[in-house]
Design a protein around this motif. Structure first.
Motif: not given
Ligand code: 5GP
Length: 226
Positions: A44-69
């Motif tokens: 959806l995000l790739e196809r729609d320029e007016n849509l942006q993702m809300s980036i949550s905060v979390t206390t769980r550790p990152p999974r492999p490949g996940e990027v902070d921010g």
């Protein structure tokens, strides 16, 4: 403060006329983990320029490949509680023993500019948004086509231990029981069709009368010319 009070500047005009503007909407996708909502969100995000993702905060550790921010802001429990205390979160919840929450600032800014915001949050967070920002909320529950498909998807991610997967399967039934609280349901059988259904929901909800700003003036001018 409700998100309703934050219209600060003119939003871009809606399709058909620049005289009518629109407040952004909050599109929430919820589902049990592994039902495919992250993939639907990405497309959806790739196809729609007016849509942006809300980036949550979390206390769980990152999974492999996940990027902070990008995937989350990974924060300490202390910082999380501070954000709750300072009313910096629009909603927050505990999921699988970790805390998650939606930073308020970026969402309110986007909505006031007529941009739409996509949320990947659970039913607890959606309930809070329903209480605090009902007029802006469009909620969609994504169901897996079967229990086998759900387990298969959880395993193919190969990022969680067997114990975590078993826990997520057990939780799925509980999460799914919240589907009647949502405006729309998508059964994610064929990804392409699910994405197109979500796009149709978004397109229709953007035209909802209650979201439009300036229609009465537009209609007054229209009537004057009739
Ligand atoms: P995961 O750890 O797999 O990324 O996410 C676990 C669950 O937490 C998912 O159901 C996801 O939708 C939910 N979640 C992620 N961010 C938030 C948030 O900011 N608020 C709430 N309430 N739930 C969230």
């Amino acid at each position: 403060m409700s998100a309703e009070n934050t219209v600060k500047e003119a939003a871009p005009g809606v399709e058909g006329t620049a005289e009518i503007h629109r407040r952004g909407l909050m599109l929430v996708l919820s589902s049990p983990s592994g039902a495919g909502k992250t993939t639907i969100s990405r497309q959806l995000l790739e196809r729609d320029e007016n849509l942006q993702m809300s980036i949550s905060v979390t206390t769980r550790p990152p999974r492999p490949g996940e990027v902070d921010g990008r995937d989350y802001y990974f924060i300490t429990p202390e910082r999380f509680h501070e954000m709750v205390e300072n009313n910096e979160l629009l909603e927050h919840a505990q999921v699988f023993g970790n805390y998650y929450g939606t930073p308020r600032g970026p969402v309110e800014e986007a909505l006031s500019k007529g941009r739409d915001v996509l949320f990947d949050i659970d039913w607890q967070g959606t309930q809070q948004l329903r209480e605090n920002a009902r007029g802006d909320l469009v909620s969609v529950f994504v169901l897996p086509p079967s229990a086998a498909a759900l387990e298969e998807r959880l395993r193919s991610r190969a990022q969680d231990s067997d114990q975590v997967i078993a826990g997520r399967m057990a939780k799925a039934a509980e999460e799914i029981s919240h589907y009647p609280e949502y405006d729309y349901v998508i059964v994610n059988h064929v990804l392409r069709k699910s994405v197109s259904q979500a796009e149709a929901i978004l397109r229709a909800e953007r035209a909802r009368q209650s979201r439009l700003i300036g229609v009465s003036d537009f209609v007054a001018r229209l009537k004057a010319d009739l």
